[in-house]
Design an enzyme around this catalytic site. Structure first.
Site, PDB file in Angstrom:
ATOM      1  N   CYS A  75     -21.349  35.311 -42.817  1.00  0.00           N
ATOM      2  CA  CYS A  75     -20.449  34.282 -43.342  1.00  0.00           C
ATOM      3  C   CYS A  75     -20.909  33.747 -44.699  1.00  0.00           C
ATOM      4  O   CYS A  75     -22.024  33.255 -44.829  1.00  0.00           O
ATOM      5  CB  CYS A  75     -20.392  33.131 -42.325  1.00  0.00           C
ATOM      6  SG  CYS A  75     -19.538  31.676 -42.960  1.00  0.00           S
TER       7      CYS A  75
HETATM    8  N1  LIG Z   1     -15.293  24.832 -44.296  1.00  0.00           N
HETATM    9  C1  LIG Z   1     -16.209  25.574 -43.601  1.00  0.00           C
HETATM   10  C2  LIG Z   1     -15.715  26.995 -43.355  1.00  0.00           C
HETATM   11  C3  LIG Z   1     -16.623  27.745 -42.460  1.00  0.00           C
HETATM   12  C4  LIG Z   1     -15.949  28.984 -41.904  1.00  0.00           C
HETATM   13  O1  LIG Z   1     -14.738  29.203 -42.035  1.00  0.00           O
HETATM   14  N2  LIG Z   1     -16.753  29.836 -41.248  1.00  0.00           N
HETATM   15  C5  LIG Z   1     -16.207  31.031 -40.631  1.00  0.00           C
HETATM   16  C6  LIG Z   1     -17.088  32.237 -40.870  1.00  0.00           C
HETATM   17  S1  LIG Z   1     -17.094  32.807 -42.507  1.00  0.00           S
HETATM   18  C7  LIG Z   1     -16.184  30.872 -39.135  1.00  0.00           C
HETATM   19  O2  LIG Z   1     -17.141  30.435 -38.544  1.00  0.00           O
HETATM   20  N3  LIG Z   1     -15.083  31.286 -38.525  1.00  0.00           N
HETATM   21  C8  LIG Z   1     -14.943  31.321 -37.112  1.00  0.00           C
HETATM   22  C9  LIG Z   1     -13.546  30.932 -36.702  1.00  0.00           C
HETATM   23  O3  LIG Z   1     -12.786  30.461 -37.548  1.00  0.00           O
HETATM   24  O4  LIG Z   1     -13.253  31.085 -35.514  1.00  0.00           O
HETATM   25  C10 LIG Z   1     -17.491  25.560 -44.388  1.00  0.00           C
HETATM   26  O5  LIG Z   1     -17.473  25.834 -45.600  1.00  0.00           O
HETATM   27  O6  LIG Z   1     -18.500  25.238 -43.802  1.00  0.00           O
END
Ligand SMILES: N[C@@H](CCC(=O)N[C@@H](CS)C(=O)NCC(=O)O)C(=O)O
Length: 338
Positions: A75
């Protein structure tokens, strides 16, 4: 008795149709479905937004070994926090667990294999278990990075842009002087950094996702063109300075790096961001990326190409139904002095 068999058949048909409907509606809200009905990808606003503070009387005071970061090497947002943890000398102060690269129906999973650590605090199976431990009524996505407080057993923040800002200064009383001297968000450059973050976030960091998760041709084309327009703009900026804001490494560089390092290995083919490649079409961006990766401790150490490539290509089955991971490009990043 003649009506018993038709009645049983009728009941079977009704029950089957209800089960099928339930199955298909749960399918529609699968954790791995990312685009909305308008064909566009909308990133969820993070829900946990507390702050660690240098003030010992605050709700979350900066302390040695009190906080824990749950991240994924795949990520880009989580990787930002890992980079800053290294740059600010916080490795011995904030502990880390790494989720497995494969995201499935239950979200990020803890497995001790392939470089993932498992959950060292609770031995949980899924990241979502932590979200529910923090808030039994939590509704939303279970995202990394997740910054956990071991003392009060809750999530401090799941917003990377804020976690990195806490790390810049709030732990300064606990680290050596060589780390406190490093300022990645200097007052004199703040408005320029913020302004740059805005368009780079929208069109590049999140832009690759908006292109890649689009489910309509016109949405994809719009986003991919915005993305490459911004890459052209960045290429020009890096033609006249070592970093995005001159000769000083700042937050703007830290936030851009995780997207650029993933660009050729993943985004070009998987997200169809293929108008150009960093290594062939963007010499200034390529030089900048290699400099950070090879010369500044913290960038290479937090880059794991295996997790990156496998995660995207095997988790997004709506894009890549057979989960085949492409072999190239070879190498993932060019050698330092090519
Ligand atoms: N706004 C968050 C975004 C984090 C994010 O979208 N992480 C993704 C991975 S790149 C995630 O964990 N996705 C899992 C999901 O949406 O189920 C940040 O910048 O911390």
């Amino acid at each position: 008795m003649g009506f018993v068999i038709p009645l049983i058949l009728y009941n079977i048909i009704i029950t089957t149709s209800i089960v099928l409907r339930l199955l298909s509606s749960s399918n529609m809200s699968k954790i791995t479905d990312w685009a909305s009905k308008d064909g566009s990808f909308h990133r969820q606003v993070s829900r946990f937004r507390d702050w660690i503070s240098s003030d010992p009387k605050s709700k979350f005071p900066a302390e040695h070994n009190r906080y824990h970061l749950y991240i994924s090497y795949a990520c880009p947002w989580a990787t930002r926090t890992l980079i800053v943890r290294e740059l600010k000398g916080l490795k011995d102060i904030i502990s880390v667990d790494i989720v497995h690269w494969h995201i499935k129906e239950n979200g990020w999973e803890f497995r001790k294999e392939d470089g993932a650590t498992g959950d060292s605090l609770y031995g949980f199976t899924y990241l979502k278990d932590l979200y529910f431990k923090a808030n039994a009524d939590y509704v939303g996505r279970y995202t990394v990075p997740t910054l956990w407080d071991k003392r009060t057993e809750t999530i401090v923040s799941n917003e990377s842009s804020e976690i990195i800002r806490m790390m810049y200064t709030e732990f300064d009383c606990l680290v050596a002087k060589k780390y406190t001297e490093k300022d990645y968000y200097p007052i004199a450059l703040r408005s320029q950094i913020d302004e740059m973050n805005d368009w780079i976030y929208d069109t590049v960091n999140n832009g690759v996702y908006k292109a890649g998760f689009a489910t309509m041709q016109e949405v994809y084309e719009k986003e991919v063109l915005f993305l490459f327009k911004s890459l052209d703009r960045i290429e020009k900026i890096l033609g006249s300075g070592k970093y995005l804001l001159g000769d000083q490494l700042t937050e703007a560089d830290i936030r851009l790096f995780p997207t650029i390092i993933r660009f050729d290995p993943v985004y070009v083919q998987h997200f169809k961001c293929n108008i150009g490649m960093i290594r062939y079409n963007y010499p200034n961006i390529n030089r900048w990326m290699k400099h950070l990766y090879y010369d500044i401790p913290g960038f290479k150490e937090t880059t794991n190409f295996k997790h990156i490539k496998k995660h995207y290509t095997k988790s997004h089955t709506q894009i890549n139904p057979h989960s085949i991971t492409p072999v190239g490009p070879i190498p993932d990043i060019e050698p330092r002095d090519k």
